[in-house]
Design an enzyme around this catalytic site. Structure first.
Site, short mmCIF file in Angstrom:
data_model
loop_
_atom_site.label_atom_id
_atom_site.label_comp_id
_atom_site.label_asym_id
_atom_site.label_seq_id
_atom_site.Cartn_x
_atom_site.Cartn_y
_atom_site.Cartn_z
N GLU A 1 5.65 -3.46 0.75
CA GLU A 1 5.77 -3.09 -0.67
C GLU A 1 4.96 -1.83 -0.83
O GLU A 1 3.73 -1.86 -0.78
CB GLU A 1 5.28 -4.24 -1.55
N GLY A 31 0.83 -1.20 0.00
CA GLY A 31 0.00 0.00 0.00
C GLY A 31 0.86 1.24 0.00
O GLY A 31 2.01 1.23 -0.45
N SER A 32 0.33 2.31 0.52
CA SER A 32 1.02 3.60 0.48
C SER A 32 2.17 3.63 1.48
O SER A 32 2.16 2.94 2.50
CB SER A 32 0.05 4.73 0.79
N THR A 33 3.16 4.46 1.17
CA THR A 33 4.29 4.63 2.08
C THR A 33 3.84 5.21 3.42
O THR A 33 4.34 4.82 4.48
CB THR A 33 5.35 5.53 1.43
N GLU A 34 2.89 6.11 3.38
CA GLU A 34 2.37 6.73 4.61
C GLU A 34 1.82 5.67 5.57
O GLU A 34 2.15 5.66 6.76
CB GLU A 34 1.28 7.74 4.26
N ILE A 35 0.98 4.77 5.05
CA ILE A 35 0.42 3.72 5.90
C ILE A 35 1.50 2.70 6.27
O ILE A 35 1.51 2.17 7.39
CB ILE A 35 -0.76 3.03 5.20
N GLY A 36 2.42 2.44 5.36
CA GLY A 36 3.51 1.51 5.65
C GLY A 36 4.33 1.95 6.84
O GLY A 36 4.75 1.13 7.67
N CYS A 54 1.79 0.63 -8.32
CA CYS A 54 2.82 1.21 -7.46
C CYS A 54 4.11 1.51 -8.22
O CYS A 54 4.84 2.43 -7.87
CB CYS A 54 3.11 0.27 -6.29
#
Length: 495
Positions: free
Chosen positions: A266, A244-249, A300
């Site tokens: 990822e 998912g998104s880098t923010e949520i990661g 992505c």
């Protein structure tokens, strides 16, 4: 049911009836609270299905089922060959239901039926078969140590894994994670994205038919802020795998750190795609454009920063704009559709806001940037010219059908600018010079580099990112390392 859903098979029509339940401990059950949510058809905005919503209590139930199956169930003692047979059986059932899976993925995500039929679903099946073959091939080493000792290593399953799946390739991403976890002997709690949960629930029925022991695979659709957070926080979960998104990661990584969970991520990308002056433009122009527009740009690794030599810039931009305008947009189930809708209203608004920001910052929308239909979440394929490296549309992941065309002068300059990003998921380059191709590929800071192609994948080849694009690798033998612990065993051979 809308007219668009009436084109599906009878078997899928049956599946689309009623409120879909969670799959926990080998049973289809309603959520503990009775809460439900709707998933829309992106082509129309109409409700496609209603599902029970997994919340913290349901996550706890699913994790306990997975924990019991791992610690006490037959899965732990099952031979690798038997585990392999179950996985092959699931792949065969997926093959038997491939039409339903393709249609369901198109309905739920919006992507064209030709892509799900010829891409997503065959690749998902390939991944399950690939990892089924690995069950019997995971080995350790014997190590020649000093002294009268025998030393060997074992690769043991990490335990219960939480797998959080994105909405852009729902079934395929599930197979990337599920295949490697099952091959190593782990048990799974899988949370599909709330926007696209249906193919995972259809898969649950096939898992049940295949005969997997209860609790080995649990599928719990719900929202990230509730079900996803509960899964990441749960002390009985040994590992989290997230796409998912880098923010949520970053949030997941922080939460997992509280109990030192293993984590693979990822995440996002803003991938460069470089057209060298000697590139075959008849291949490079459609190749680079499709590298952005594929799956409506909701990829992505989309090559959304297209670097074009200044001497060819105007010509290439004009041809890319013409090619973009030729792409046919429409509902995913229409067989001539090349570009479908975006996945949700929120994503639609996000992409349009980026397009407006690009215009506000001085970039020129050569084509696209509009909503071609009144209904549904469509955005016309958009090509921006006059883009500078520090513009928002050149730095941030848009996740939509938006190409930014950026001029450059020299090879070393474009390498430096391509690497000037917080991301490092993928990159592409187009050239007829093999020496130049290797020179550039060696210097690009990206987990995957495509030369004279883009978005090419195989179950045997690893995928993952540098920098803020993630941790670890999906696919291939490399993914197995994500799901195993290495144990060193010493045996004293002295009398």
């Amino acid at each position: 049911m809308s007219s668009l859903t009436m084109q599906v098979t009878k078997r899928l029509e049956t599946f689309l009836q009623g409120t879909k339940k969670l799959y926990i401990d080998g049973k289809f059950v309603p959520s503990a609270s009775g809460a439900t949510f709707d998933t829309p058809n992106p082509a129309t905005g109409e409700t496609l299905m209603t599902l029970y919503e997994a919340q913290a209590a349901d996550v706890d139930k699913a994790v306990k089922a997975a924990r019991k199956a791992f610690d006490q169930g037959e899965w732990r003692t099952m031979s690798p060959a038997s585990r392999s047979r179950l996985m092959y059986k699931l792949a065969d059932l997926m093959e038997e239901h491939k039409t339903e899976l393709a249609q369901l993925e198109t309905l739920d995500n919006g992507k064209p039926i030709n892509e799900t039929t010829n891409g997503d679903i065959p690749l998902a099946i390939e991944h399950m078969r690939y990892y089924a073959g690995w069950c019997t091939k995971i080995t350790g080493q014997t190590i020649p140590v000093s002294g009268a000792y025998f030393n060997y290593t074992r690769h043991e399953p990490v335990g219960v894994v939480g797998q959080i799946i994105p909405w852009n390739f729902p079934l395929l991403m599930a197979m990337w994670k599920m295949g490697a976890a099952l091959a190593t002997g782990c048990t799974i709690v899988l949370k599909p994205a709330e926007q696209t949960p249906l193919s995972a629930l259809y898969l649950a029925e096939l898992i049940d038919q295949a005969g997997f022991p209860a609790g080995v695979i649990n599928i719990i659709p719900g929202f990230g802020e509730d079900a996803g957070e509960a899964l990441t926080n749960h002390e009985a979960v040994d590992k989290i795998a997230f796409t998912g998104s880098t923010e949520i990661g970053k949030k997941i990584m922080s939460t997992a750190a509280k109990s030192i969970k293993r984590v693979t991520l990822e995440l996002g990308g803003k991938s460069p795609n470089i057209l060298l002056p000697d590139a075959n433009l008849k291949k490079a122009i459609p190749g680079a454009l499709n590298g952005v527009m594929f799956n409506q740009g909701q990829v992505c690794c989309a090559g959304s920063r297209v670097f074009i030599h200044k001497d060819q810039y105007d010509e290439v931009v004009d041809e890319m704009a013409s090619y973009a305008e030729s792409l046919r947009q429409g509902a995913g189930l229409h067989k001539d559709t090349q570009i479908g809708p975006l996945v949700s209203k929120e994503q639609h608004e996000r992409v349009l806001s980026y397009i407006q920001k690009g215009k506000d910052e001085g970039a020129k929308a050569v084509t696209g940037g509009s909503c071609p239909f009144e209904a549904g979440y469509f955005v016309a394929p958009t090509v921006f010219a006059n883009v500078e490296d520090e513009m928002t549309i050149a730095k941030e992941e848009i996740f939509g059908p938006v190409l930014t065309a950026i001029p450059y002068e020299t090879v070393d300059e474009v390498i430096e600018r391509a690497n000037h990003s917080e991301y490092g998921l993928a990159a592409g380059l187009w050239t007829e010079n093999v020496k130049q191709a290797h020179y550039i590929a060696d210097r690009l800071q990206a987990g995957t580099v495509w030369v004279n192609c883009y978005n090419v994948f195989d179950a045997a080849s690893p995928f993952g990112g540098y920098k803020q694009s993630g941790l670890g690798r999906e696919m291939g033998s490399y993914a197995l390392d994500n799901y195993t612990e290495v144990k060193s065993v010493w045996v004293n051979l002295e009398d």
